[in-house]
Motif scaffolding. Structure first.
Motif, PDB file in Angstrom:
ATOM      1  N   TYR A  36      -7.590  -3.302   0.346  1.00 47.73           N
ATOM      2  CA  TYR A  36      -6.563  -2.910  -0.628  1.00 47.73           C
ATOM      3  C   TYR A  36      -6.527  -3.865  -1.810  1.00 47.73           C
ATOM      4  N   TRP A  37      -6.425  -3.297  -2.991  1.00 45.95           N
ATOM      5  CA  TRP A  37      -6.156  -4.046  -4.223  1.00 45.95           C
ATOM      6  C   TRP A  37      -5.497  -3.080  -5.191  1.00 45.95           C
ATOM      7  N   PRO A  38      -4.392  -3.460  -5.829  1.00 45.14           N
ATOM      8  CA  PRO A  38      -3.738  -2.526  -6.751  1.00 45.14           C
ATOM      9  C   PRO A  38      -4.638  -2.192  -7.947  1.00 45.14           C
ATOM     10  N   LYS A  39      -4.460  -0.994  -8.477  1.00 42.98           N
ATOM     11  CA  LYS A  39      -5.334  -0.468  -9.542  1.00 42.98           C
ATOM     12  C   LYS A  39      -5.495  -1.404 -10.737  1.00 42.98           C
ATOM     13  N   LYS A  40      -4.397  -2.005 -11.180  1.00 42.61           N
ATOM     14  CA  LYS A  40      -4.451  -2.851 -12.373  1.00 42.61           C
ATOM     15  C   LYS A  40      -4.435  -4.345 -12.050  1.00 42.61           C
ATOM     16  N   ASP A  95       2.511   1.703  -3.368  1.00 44.22           N
ATOM     17  CA  ASP A  95       1.467   2.036  -4.335  1.00 44.22           C
ATOM     18  C   ASP A  95       1.771   1.567  -5.767  1.00 44.22           C
ATOM     19  N   PRO A  96       2.063   0.273  -5.970  1.00 48.07           N
ATOM     20  CA  PRO A  96       2.257  -0.201  -7.340  1.00 48.07           C
ATOM     21  C   PRO A  96       0.926  -0.256  -8.083  1.00 48.07           C
ATOM     22  N   GLU A  97       0.978  -0.081  -9.394  1.00 50.23           N
ATOM     23  CA  GLU A  97      -0.238  -0.220 -10.192  1.00 50.23           C
ATOM     24  C   GLU A  97      -0.624  -1.687 -10.346  1.00 50.23           C
ATOM     25  N   PHE A  98       0.377  -2.567 -10.353  1.00 47.87           N
ATOM     26  CA  PHE A  98       0.173  -3.985 -10.641  1.00 47.87           C
ATOM     27  C   PHE A  98       1.151  -4.788  -9.792  1.00 47.87           C
ATOM     28  N   ARG A 104       0.837  -1.208   0.000  1.00 50.89           N
ATOM     29  CA  ARG A 104       0.000   0.000   0.000  1.00 50.89           C
ATOM     30  C   ARG A 104       0.871   1.257   0.000  1.00 50.89           C
TER      31      ARG A 104
END
Length: 191
Positions: free
Chosen positions: A50-54, A25-28, A22
């Motif tokens: 929490y779950w990464p954007k991609k 903050d990676p996208e994937f 978190r």
């Protein structure tokens, strides 16, 4: 790469690793680990919202039981690969006939066992009653053996690997119903 985290099967709590991701903050996220810590990481990620954007992708994470362990949270975007297409008509028919208790426990490793026995049996029949290692190896090296209908792979002993034109298939997490053959499906977007 914004963050790399080692995971061990003995790690009882992945909440700190979720916090670390978190913060980075990676996208994937790509995981290459034992399934137990990855499953625990996903449970802790759900607990933290929490779950990464991609999304998340992992190597050979394909198994129906994963659905009952991680639930609906990874439906936001989770992918995996396998050496085989799912699940294959002959494989499914064999499981349903001889091991119905395995219906919700299929995994790419159970497919590998099925394929190995199928190819060994086919080669042994070709050798005949004088089954020796040398005779078996000669048959195995003589041609390509198909994994079976719907599995999309073939093997040769000479080359030491499977069909290099189609080494991996991409699957998307589709359902938390582990009793369904649809927990993972071929990724329609070819992500």
């Amino acid at each position: 790469t914004v963050r790399e985290i080692g995971q061990e099967i003995e790690t009882p709590d992945e909440s700190q690793n979720v916090l670390a991701m978190r913060a980075a903050d990676p996208e994937f996220i790509i995981h290459y680990s034992w399934a137990p810590p990855v499953v625990k990481w996903m449970v802790d990620a759900a607990n933290q919202g929490y779950w990464p954007k991609k999304g998340v992708m992992g190597n050979h994470f394909l198994g129906q039981v994963i659905a009952e362990l991680v639930g609906t949270w990874p439906l936001q975007g989770m992918w995996t690969i396998s050496s085989y297409e799912l699940w294959g008509t002959e494989y499914v028919a064999t499981v349903e006939k001889y091991a119905p208790q395995m219906k919700a426990r299929n995994h790419h490793n159970t497919q590998t066992g099925f394929i190995a026995v199928k190819i060994f049996t086919e080669a042994a029949k070709e050798v005949g009653p004088n089954l020796t290692r040398d005779a078996l190896m000669k048959v195995l090296a003589s041609r390509r053996f198909d994994a079976g209908p719907g599995l999309g792979a073939s093997f040769t002993w000479n080359h030491g690997n499977h069909d290099t034109m189609r080494c991996e298939y991409m699957f998307k997490y589709n359902s938390s119903d582990s009793s369904s053959y649809q927990a993972f499906v071929p990724d329609p977007q070819k992500y």
